[in-house]
Scaffold this active site. Structure first.
Site, PDB file in Angstrom:
ATOM      1  N   TYR A 200       0.875  -1.178   0.000  1.00  0.00           N
ATOM      2  CA  TYR A 200       0.000   0.000   0.000  1.00  0.00           C
ATOM      3  C   TYR A 200       0.910   1.224   0.000  1.00  0.00           C
ATOM      4  O   TYR A 200       1.699   1.404   0.919  1.00  0.00           O
ATOM      5  CB  TYR A 200      -0.868   0.016   1.250  1.00  0.00           C
ATOM      6  CG  TYR A 200      -1.957  -1.036   1.289  1.00  0.00           C
ATOM      7  CD1 TYR A 200      -1.700  -2.322   1.771  1.00  0.00           C
ATOM      8  CD2 TYR A 200      -3.245  -0.753   0.831  1.00  0.00           C
ATOM      9  CE1 TYR A 200      -2.694  -3.291   1.805  1.00  0.00           C
ATOM     10  CE2 TYR A 200      -4.248  -1.713   0.869  1.00  0.00           C
ATOM     11  CZ  TYR A 200      -3.963  -2.975   1.351  1.00  0.00           C
ATOM     12  OH  TYR A 200      -4.950  -3.937   1.383  1.00  0.00           O
ATOM     13  N   LYS A 296     -12.706  -4.285   2.650  1.00  0.00           N
ATOM     14  CA  LYS A 296     -13.743  -4.663   3.615  1.00  0.00           C
ATOM     15  C   LYS A 296     -15.109  -4.895   2.976  1.00  0.00           C
ATOM     16  O   LYS A 296     -16.067  -5.230   3.669  1.00  0.00           O
ATOM     17  CB  LYS A 296     -13.876  -3.579   4.701  1.00  0.00           C
ATOM     18  CG  LYS A 296     -12.679  -3.510   5.632  1.00  0.00           C
ATOM     19  CD  LYS A 296     -12.444  -4.837   6.353  1.00  0.00           C
ATOM     20  CE  LYS A 296     -11.105  -4.878   7.062  1.00  0.00           C
ATOM     21  NZ  LYS A 296     -10.718  -6.266   7.402  1.00  0.00           N
ATOM     22  N   TYR A 384      -7.404  -5.051   9.960  1.00  0.00           N
ATOM     23  CA  TYR A 384      -7.175  -5.542   8.601  1.00  0.00           C
ATOM     24  C   TYR A 384      -7.534  -7.028   8.480  1.00  0.00           C
ATOM     25  O   TYR A 384      -8.208  -7.442   7.535  1.00  0.00           O
ATOM     26  CB  TYR A 384      -5.710  -5.336   8.206  1.00  0.00           C
ATOM     27  CG  TYR A 384      -5.451  -5.549   6.729  1.00  0.00           C
ATOM     28  CD1 TYR A 384      -5.152  -6.816   6.223  1.00  0.00           C
ATOM     29  CD2 TYR A 384      -5.531  -4.495   5.830  1.00  0.00           C
ATOM     30  CE1 TYR A 384      -4.933  -7.018   4.861  1.00  0.00           C
ATOM     31  CE2 TYR A 384      -5.302  -4.686   4.462  1.00  0.00           C
ATOM     32  CZ  TYR A 384      -5.013  -5.953   3.996  1.00  0.00           C
ATOM     33  OH  TYR A 384      -4.811  -6.160   2.643  1.00  0.00           O
TER      34      TYR A 384
HETATM   35  C1  PHB Z   1      -7.249  -6.477  -4.796  1.00  0.00           C
HETATM   36  O1  PHB Z   1      -6.423  -7.416  -4.855  1.00  0.00           O
HETATM   37  O2  PHB Z   1      -8.071  -6.232  -5.712  1.00  0.00           O
HETATM   38  C2  PHB Z   1      -7.275  -5.619  -3.549  1.00  0.00           C
HETATM   39  C3  PHB Z   1      -6.482  -5.983  -2.466  1.00  0.00           C
HETATM   40  C4  PHB Z   1      -6.488  -5.197  -1.322  1.00  0.00           C
HETATM   41  C5  PHB Z   1      -7.287  -4.065  -1.271  1.00  0.00           C
HETATM   42  C6  PHB Z   1      -8.108  -3.707  -2.355  1.00  0.00           C
HETATM   43  C7  PHB Z   1      -8.091  -4.484  -3.499  1.00  0.00           C
HETATM   44  O3  PHB Z   1      -7.262  -3.298  -0.139  1.00  0.00           O
END
Ligand code: PHB
Ligand code: APR
Length: 389
Positions: A200, A296, A384
């Site tokens: 992220y 979520k 998370y």
């Molecule tokens: C995804 O893999 O599409 C994905 C993963 C984590 C997130 C949002 C989308 O927080």
């Protein structure tokens, strides 16, 4: 037609509820507006909380998920060239499972089909009638032919754009909404993920996320303007922008390739209260929406299903109305915690248009605090991986 539970919407919430009820011998019918292939063509997030994993196991649909899913014990957060890891295992003892929502939905469709579950596709003109009586029913058409389902209960699992929420009178319904001033441009590519865990990224150019579906299927996102369209972004422009937003070491390793899916999603926080009106119960996106930052959406739909499934079981098996009477309050208690986390995580990682210099300093201070404080990391990890049901 008669059934015990009429379910409007054949997305993950409606399918999971129907399959769980089936396992307990409770009859349901799903009314889905689209075709099965259309529903399975939707690309959505792929991070499953253990609560959803357990529900899929209880529904008898977890075999492929366990065989093909990837257990992740942590995730990375970067800002500029700084990067740190949140260790879910250390802070919570719980992993998340990386497994596409499309695959969850496919597994559920396969299970309903194998069980002879009743699903009506391409329905139109769905109307919920007498939900506030003990004889609710649903009117709809298929191919222009008018149909009616008599039922004990109605589960509104028809997503944000469905009809169920509207069946709750405006005099009763309260809605809460926050629209974010940006969107997510997402790309799916048949390339190896840049990192084995999710990244992220908060960068001066905006948010980015590096995710995956398997060793050769990667999912990437960059924050984009709401005025953008996918056609505005060539694959090359996307990859170059993504590289500018993640740490150099990862950017240098990024394997690029042609996009096999490219789309833009707006970001919204939204909650409807109450989630029950008489014999109508809202589940999932029909009742609430979160920005995808905290993954979520599906996981909060799952906890709604958990509460409603157990409430209906209690009603049919024990004649108790305690569960159905407590459903809305119980579901909303967890929904609002997921809304808070999703809002907080989005505020931490995105660059806002016209963001004041002080607010940017607060954002960086928040990241530095999260990086250096065990209690802050534990709190983030607990949200998370999924708060308790
Ligand atoms: C995804 O893999 O599409 C994905 C993963 C984590 C997130 C949002 C989308 O927080
Ligand atoms: N009649 C019948 N079906 C309908 C109607 C209607 N009037 N309106 C919508 N639907 C169907 C949609 O076609 C969709 O397949 O309801 C389904 C709702 O599914 P989702 O929108 O996926 O919502 P939900 O099942 O709650 O799952 C939540 O899925 O879309 C993601 O971001 C979302 O991760 C979240 C999860």
């Amino acid at each position: 037609m008669k059934t015990q539970v009429a379910i409007i919407g054949g997305g993950p919430a409606g399918l999971l509820l129907s399959q769980l009820l089936h396992v307990r011998g409770i009859d349901s019918v799903i009314l889905e507006r689209k075709t099965r292939d259309y529903v399975l063509g939707r690309i959505r997030a792929g991070v499953l909380e253990q609560g959803l994993v357990r529900l899929m196991e209880e529904a008898g649909c977890a075999e492929r998920m366990h065989a093909e899913g990837y257990s992740h014990d942590g995730a990375l957060i970067s800002y500029g060239d700084e990067m740190f890891r949140i260790d879910f295992a250390e802070h919570t003892g719980t992993p998340v499972l990386i497994y596409g929502q499309t695959e969850v939905t496919r597994d559920l469709y396969d299970a309903r089909e194998k069980a002879g579950g009743k699903i009506e596709f391409e329905v139109e003109d769905v109307e919920i009638r007498d939900a506030d009586t003990d004889q609710p029913h649903v009117l709809y058409t298929v191919g222009g032919e008018a149909r009616r389902i008599e039922c004990d209960f109605i589960a509104g699992c028809d997503g944000f754009h469905g009809v169920s929420r509207q069946a709750i009178p405006l005099s009763v319904r309260r809605e809460y909404e926050k629209i974010y001033p940006f969107g997510w441009l997402g790309v799916l590519s048949e390339t190896p993920p840049v990192n084995h865990e999710l990244i992220y990224a908060n960068s001066e150019r905006g948010f980015a996320l590096c995710s995956m579906r398997n060793e050769n299927l990667s999912r990437y996102y960059i924050q984009c303007s709401l005025s953008d369209s996918p056609a505005d972004w060539t694959d090359e422009a996307f990859w170059e922008e993504l590289k500018r937003r993640i740490p150099k070491a990862q950017a240098d390793q990024l394997v690029t390739g042609p996009s096999i899916e490219k789309s833009i999603a707006p970001l919204r926080s939204f909650v409807t209260e109450p989630m029950r009106w008489g014999r109508l119960f809202l589940c999932g996106d029909a009742a609430h929406i979160v920005p995808p930052t905290g993954a979520k959406g599906l996981n909060t739909a799952a906890s709604d299903v958990h509460y409603l499934y157990n409430a209906l079981r209690d009603y049919y098996e024990n004649g108790s109305e305690t569960g159905i009477d407590g459903y809305s309050q119980k579901a909303l208690a967890r929904v609002w915690k997921a809304e808070r986390f999703s809002w907080w995580f989005s505020s931490l990682l995105h660059r806002y248009p016209d963001q004041a210099a002080f607010d940017l300093k607060m954002q960086i201070a928040d990241l530095e605090f999260l990086r250096s404080n065990t209690a802050a990391q534990k709190a983030m990890a607990e949200n998370y991986v999924g708060l308790p049901y």
